[in-house]
Design a protein around this motif. Structure first.
Motif, PDB file in Angstrom:
ATOM      1  N   GLN A  39       0.806  -1.202   0.000  1.00 17.22           N
ATOM      2  CA  GLN A  39       0.000   0.000   0.000  1.00 17.22           C
ATOM      3  C   GLN A  39       0.845   1.259   0.000  1.00 17.22           C
ATOM      4  O   GLN A  39       0.360   2.304  -0.429  1.00 17.22           O
ATOM      5  N   SER A  92      -1.393   3.559  -2.383  1.00 13.85           N
ATOM      6  CA  SER A  92      -2.380   3.017  -3.314  1.00 13.85           C
ATOM      7  C   SER A  92      -3.789   2.995  -2.738  1.00 13.85           C
ATOM      8  O   SER A  92      -4.705   2.508  -3.385  1.00 13.85           O
ATOM      9  N   THR A  93      -3.964   3.522  -1.542  1.00 14.52           N
ATOM     10  CA  THR A  93      -5.277   3.505  -0.928  1.00 14.52           C
ATOM     11  C   THR A  93      -5.615   4.884  -0.395  1.00 14.52           C
ATOM     12  O   THR A  93      -4.755   5.769  -0.372  1.00 14.52           O
ATOM     13  N   ASN A 103       4.579   6.998  -2.136  1.00 15.02           N
ATOM     14  CA  ASN A 103       3.355   6.854  -2.919  1.00 15.02           C
ATOM     15  C   ASN A 103       2.461   5.795  -2.283  1.00 15.02           C
ATOM     16  O   ASN A 103       2.949   4.765  -1.815  1.00 15.02           O
ATOM     17  N   ARG A 124      -2.062  10.942  -4.493  1.00 16.86           N
ATOM     18  CA  ARG A 124      -1.664   9.835  -3.622  1.00 16.86           C
ATOM     19  C   ARG A 124      -0.150   9.786  -3.430  1.00 16.86           C
ATOM     20  O   ARG A 124       0.506   8.753  -3.642  1.00 16.86           O
ATOM     21  N   ARG A 125       0.402  10.895  -3.049  1.00 16.73           N
ATOM     22  CA  ARG A 125       1.834  10.946  -2.793  1.00 16.73           C
ATOM     23  C   ARG A 125       2.166  11.958  -1.714  1.00 16.73           C
ATOM     24  O   ARG A 125       1.421  12.908  -1.468  1.00 16.73           O
ATOM     25  N   GLN A 170       4.671   2.775  -0.980  1.00 17.53           N
ATOM     26  CA  GLN A 170       5.943   2.561  -1.678  1.00 17.53           C
ATOM     27  C   GLN A 170       6.823   3.784  -1.489  1.00 17.53           C
ATOM     28  O   GLN A 170       6.393   4.899  -1.794  1.00 17.53           O
TER      29      GLN A 170
END
Lengths: 111, 112
Positions: A3, A26-27, A24, A68-69, A5
């Protein structure tokens, strides 16, 4: 998949150089926190930054939710900045709450 | 800054023995957490608590129990320690969901 990185995994800087560390995810984000850890040491909270930009001395954290970062910028690096930088995504629902950590960026600043 | 104190800081235990790791926080935070940190796995959540009397399973609860007898104290219990539980354990606390989390200095546990 993971989730959270982080990149790069490791980085070597000459003293005085700047660095940009990336995180980064992913959720969906509820919170974002950056930590610093020396080898064998504790986790020191650098920033609690769920959105926007925050500054602390030579450090700047920027979180962009829609992309998302999150990033951590270190300016004018010093040898004492060496260590591992961890980002952690806060996830909370009606039934649980936790931080999900990235694998970290290992930073070495040489004279 | 929030104060989270862990004890002991280092522990060597024998396989099959019982181990209790203690954590105390002095900031009246509702949420407390136990994580372990291992090379290649990063930090993983074992148990957490929303307040006195509550414990919840995290991502890797097998082989561990937790106890939250008061707002300030949160213990991690290994009833039958195994070498695979050799790790560095971190306790943390936060005011609530989606708030800043503060970590203790960690406990290095070696199970031989």
């Amino acid at each position: 998949g993971q989730q959270v990185q982080q990149s790069p995994a490791s980085l070597v800087l000459q003293e005085g150089e700047n660095a940009e560390l990336q995180c980064n995810f992913s959720t969906s984000l509820n919170s974002m926190q950056w930590f610093y850890q020396r080898p064998g040491g504790s986790l020191v909270s650098l920033f609690y930054n769920p959105s926007g930009t925050k500054h602390s001395g030579r450090l700047t954290s920027t979180t962009v939710i829609k992309e998302r970062r999150s990033s951590l910028h270190i300016s004018s690096s010093q040898t004492t900045d060496s260590g591992t930088y961890l980002c952690a995504l806060g996830i909370a629902s009606s039934s649980f709450s936790k931080l999900v950590f990235g694998q970290g960026t290992s930073l070495s600043v040489v004279p | 800054e929030a104060a989270v104190t862990q004890s002991p800081r280092n522990k060597v235990a024998v396989t099959g023995g019982k181990v209790t790791l203690s954590c105390n926080q002095t900031n009246n935070h509702n949420n407390m957490y136990w994580y372990r940190q291992d090379t290649g796995h990063g930090l993983r959540l074992i148990h957490y608590s929303y307040g006195a009397g509550s414990t919840e399973k995290g991502d890797i609860p097998d082989g561990y129990k937790a106890s939250r007898p008061s707002q300030e104290n949160f213990s991690l219990i290994l009833e039958l320690a195994t070498p695979s539980q050799t790790s560095v354990y971190f306790c943390a606390s936060g005011e609530g969901d989606n708030t800043e989390v503060f970590f203790g200095k960690g406990t290095r546990l070696t199970v031989v």
